[in-house]
Design an enzyme around this catalytic site. Structure first.
Site, PDB file in Angstrom:
ATOM      1  CG  ASN A   3      39.635  36.079  32.229  1.00  0.00           C
ATOM      2  OD1 ASN A   3      40.366  35.249  32.753  1.00  0.00           O
ATOM      3  ND2 ASN A   3      38.989  36.972  32.931  1.00  0.00           N
TER       4      ASN A   3
ATOM      5  CD  GLU B 203      39.850  36.490  40.666  1.00  0.00           C
ATOM      6  OE1 GLU B 203      38.602  36.512  40.550  1.00  0.00           O
ATOM      7  OE2 GLU B 203      40.635  36.723  39.751  1.00  0.00           O
TER       8      GLU B 203
ATOM      9  CB  CYS C  89      37.133  38.146  37.785  1.00  0.00           C
ATOM     10  SG  CYS C  89      38.863  38.504  37.859  1.00  0.00           S
TER      11      CYS C  89
HETATM   12  O1  G3H Z   1      39.556  38.143  35.306  1.00  0.00           O
HETATM   13  C1  G3H Z   1      40.192  38.234  36.342  1.00  0.00           C
HETATM   14  C2  G3H Z   1      41.445  38.990  36.378  1.00  0.00           C
HETATM   15  O2  G3H Z   1      42.116  38.740  37.584  1.00  0.00           O
HETATM   16  C3  G3H Z   1      41.223  40.464  36.163  1.00  0.00           C
HETATM   17  O3  G3H Z   1      42.419  41.076  35.913  1.00  0.00           O
HETATM   18  O4  G3H Z   1      41.804  43.426  36.420  1.00  0.00           O
HETATM   19  O5  G3H Z   1      43.882  42.883  35.151  1.00  0.00           O
HETATM   20  O6  G3H Z   1      41.643  42.589  34.104  1.00  0.00           O
HETATM   21  P1  G3H Z   1      42.430  42.580  35.361  1.00  0.00           P
END
Ligand code: G3H
Length: 496
Positions: free
Chosen positions: A169, A264, A298
């Site tokens: 993503n 993570e 996430c």
């Molecule tokens: O998908 C996991 C990422 O660490 C989320 O990052 O909060 O900038 O979308 P974000």
């Protein structure tokens, strides 16, 4: 343009090359891995299927390059990172094009990801210069039984070879969030990008190549997880793993050796809405938090826990905003775009059908075409439904109505995940009390969960991860403390 202009040398025919020893190479395996465009569901790109022998070679090169990199002055390391950041931003359009084609990221968000990545690299260079330029000086007479006869100088040293595995993503941003701290701290780097997102990552790596980093310091291998996945994570040459992704991370942490791990692994971020909340603010954040990039974050809001007395009003407001979301291809910058793979779409559909069978209220009609799933708000979700606990990674948002704050906190804390959460209330005292008892790495008060700004600490509890990220924490995590103790022939006290 992707694979054109300065990026021409990274492709051979229709297969993108891998990067090792400062060069773009074809795998001796003669095999490639196809990347399916989530929108067209046809092959968009191909990358090399690297072999285990090639991984061995890359590890050897990375190890050798790290030795001289660690001896490169910190300001020079920072200078190169600044250069890479500028090149990355200059080429944002080409990289964003890849993000659109291989992970269906809406066009504007794709550009934002690249720009954010450049900023992250520059900030890391600056932060590294500050925090790695300092050490600690200790004297021995503070500990019982000691005279002041030992001086301890401690500083931070690199770990060696860092293996970085980012998720689909954010294949660029969550790659550089590992690469930049590793490099500024004097480590070398092996990147294994996700299959969907690999070509964006290869373009990003080429920006580092153009910045002029030493040969072998940065490497990027592509290929099948079944062939090189475990081989990489269990490789004796790896001194640190930074992984973002799903529960594969749990398996990696069980198999990895005695090395620092940064993981993570997703979340089921709860949004608790109290009776005194600003419902317009909450609704706006629920829609942004739940549906940005089609829920494939996430940190997305993954369950709304709202007090029954305001639930009808909140659901109406959220429904009205969901109705305004545009649905379609990422090229048209739609809010909701196809999810990354057909198997993801099938998984999401399974959660929807389970909720349907068990009696959830559908605020919109369920609609799917290929990988494209229309945004769906599910009201009156109960704890016996899978969607109450599982992470859809799609544009599906459950609402659970609660009768007390304690019920909301209980649901949040009963999850295996503990990444972020949020609480909406006008009472700051209540907000602090609730934040303190929520078992998550971060709680946002009156805003949706989010990782950024990128220098903030970012961490998950329970199955959401190990260690803390964010620029400063990542630099520290990719170093070890080394001490030099000066033993004086006799105690030495200061003047007096
Ligand atoms: O998908 C996991 C990422 O660490 C989320 O990052 O909060 O900038 O979308 P974000």
């Amino acid at each position: 343009m992707a694979g054109k202009g300065v990026f021409e040398e990274i492709i051979d025919g229709d297969v993108y090359k891998y990067y090792a020893d400062g060069e773009w190479k074809k795998s001796a395996s003669g095999k490639s891995v196809s990347i399916i465009n989530p929108t067209t569901r046809k092959t968009q790109y191909k990358v090399q299927a690297c072999s285990q022998e090639e991984v061995n070679k890359v590890m050897e090169l990375a190890k050798a390059a790290q030795k001289s990199w660690a001896r490169t002055p910190l300001w020079k390391r920072a200078e190169l990172l600044h250069k890479a950041a500028a090149i990355l931003k200059d080429h944002k359009a080409s990289i964003a094009e890849c993000l659109v084609k291989e992970i269906a990221k809406p066009a504007k968000d794709a550009v934002t990801e690249v720009v954010r990545s450049g900023d992250l690299v520059s900030y890391t260079a600056e932060e590294g210069v500050r925090i790695l330029g300092e050490g600690k000086f200790l004297v021995s007479d503070s500990f019982p039984g000691n005279e002041r006869s030992k001086y301890c100088l401690s500083s931070k040293i690199p770990l060696g070879v860092v293996l970085a595995i980012p998720p689909f993503n954010y294949p660029v941003n969550l790659a550089v969030s590992k690469i930049a701290p590793a490099l500024i701290a004097g480590n070398s780097l092996v990147l294994k990008p996700p299959t969907q997102g690999a070509v964006s990552a290869l373009h990003m790596i080429h920006c580092f190549h153009m910045a002029g980093f030493p040969k072998g310091l940065i490497n990027c291998v592509t290929g099948k997880g079944s062939e090189i996945g475990d081989f990489l994570t269990m490789h004796p040459g790896v001194n640190c793993i930074s992984f973002t992704g799903g529960d594969t991370g749990i398996a990696i942490s069980k198999k990895a050796g005695m090395i620092p791990l940064q993981m993570e692994l997703g979340g089921k971020d709860a949004c608790i809405v109290l009776e005194d909340a600003d419902l317009d603010l909450a609704a706006a954040n629920i829609v942004k938090g739940g549906f940005s990039y089609s829920g494939q974050r996430c940190t997305a809001v993954k369950v709304v826990l709202v007090m029954e007395s305001v639930a009808d009003a909140l659901v109406e407001k959220v429904k009205a905003k969901v109705a305004k979301l545009t649905v379609g291809p990422p090229e048209e910058d739609c809010d909701i775009t196809p999810v990354v793979t057909e198997s993801s779409a099938n998984f999401i559909e399974g959660l929807v059908m389970d909720a349907k069978e068990k009696g959830a209220t559908f605020c919109q009609e369920y609609r799917r075409e290929g990988n494209l799933i229309w945004p769906l708000l599910l009201d009156h979700v109960r704890p016996d439904m899978r969607i109450a606990w599982e992470e859809p990674f799609g544009p599906i948002l459950p609402v659970i109505r609660i009768n007390s704050v304690e019920e909301g906190i209980h649901h949040c804390n009963a999850s295996n995940f503990g990444l972020q959460g949020c609480v909406f209330t006008r009472d700051i005292n209540k907000a602090i009390m609730i934040s303190d008892v929520m078992e998550t790495g971060t709680v946002q008060i009156n805003s949706a969960p989010a990782r950024g700004p990128d220098h903030f600490p970012f961490q998950g509890l329970k199955d959401s991860g190990i260690g803390s990220q964010g620029i400063t924490n990542s630099i520290n995590m990719m170093t070890k403390v080394k001490s030099i103790v000066i033993n004086l022939p006799s105690p030495s006290y200061t003047m007096g």
